[in-house]
Design a protein around this motif. Sequence first.
Motif, short mmCIF file in Angstrom:
data_model
loop_
_atom_site.label_atom_id
_atom_site.label_comp_id
_atom_site.label_asym_id
_atom_site.label_seq_id
_atom_site.Cartn_x
_atom_site.Cartn_y
_atom_site.Cartn_z
N PHE A 1 42.57 48.92 38.54
CA PHE A 1 42.12 47.97 39.56
C PHE A 1 43.08 46.78 39.65
CE2 PHE A 1 39.86 43.90 40.00
CZ PHE A 1 39.50 43.97 41.33
N ASP B 1 40.23 52.01 33.86
CA ASP B 1 39.83 51.77 35.25
C ASP B 1 40.05 50.32 35.65
OD1 ASP B 1 39.06 54.43 35.46
OD2 ASP B 1 36.95 54.01 35.04
N HIS B 2 39.75 49.40 34.74
CA HIS B 2 39.98 47.98 34.99
C HIS B 2 41.47 47.70 35.22
CE1 HIS B 2 39.89 43.61 34.40
NE2 HIS B 2 40.72 43.75 33.38
N LEU C 1 31.37 45.86 38.13
CA LEU C 1 30.52 46.89 38.72
C LEU C 1 29.66 47.60 37.68
CD1 LEU C 1 33.04 48.45 41.26
CD2 LEU C 1 31.06 46.98 41.79
N ALA D 1 34.89 41.38 42.87
CA ALA D 1 33.63 42.12 43.01
C ALA D 1 33.85 43.62 42.87
CB ALA D 1 32.97 41.79 44.35
N GLN D 2 35.09 44.07 43.05
CA GLN D 2 35.40 45.49 42.94
C GLN D 2 35.91 45.89 41.55
OE1 GLN D 2 34.43 47.48 45.44
NE2 GLN D 2 33.64 45.54 46.18
N ASP D 3 35.97 44.95 40.64
CA ASP D 3 36.44 45.23 39.27
C ASP D 3 35.44 46.14 38.57
OD1 ASP D 3 37.29 45.24 36.64
OD2 ASP D 3 37.38 43.07 36.44
N PRO D 4 35.91 47.24 38.00
CA PRO D 4 35.01 48.14 37.27
C PRO D 4 34.22 47.44 36.16
CG PRO D 4 37.10 49.23 37.65
CD PRO D 4 37.27 47.80 38.09
N GLU E 1 35.50 37.83 46.11
CA GLU E 1 35.45 39.07 46.90
C GLU E 1 36.34 40.14 46.27
OE1 GLU E 1 36.73 40.47 51.35
OE2 GLU E 1 35.76 38.51 51.14
N LEU E 2 37.54 39.76 45.86
CA LEU E 2 38.44 40.72 45.21
C LEU E 2 37.86 41.22 43.90
CD1 LEU E 2 41.90 38.99 45.72
CD2 LEU E 2 41.11 41.10 46.81
#
Length: 91
Positions: free
Chosen positions: A22, A18-19, A67, A61-64, A58-59
Amino acid sequence: MISKYLAPLDEVDRARDDHLAFLGGLEERGLLVSAGRQDPAVGGVVLLGVDTEGEARELMAQDPYLLRGLAEYTAIGWTPARGVLAGWEPA
């Protein structure tokens, strides 16, 4: 961005696909310069082609990894002056 793993490597590796997906999305958008795992595997390094630390955070922050509480990131600004990345410009 420099990451530090907060969980055992086997747990981090369960989220690795998943990473990497991303990161692939960032690459497709022209935002990723390079990325890779540290050796020894205690975290990684992600070079982003953005103008500010805020954009980078900000970018990422969506890294699995982030999260799922598997890693934390430290932002480090850098301007390559020598070598193959000297003068690098975003696409």
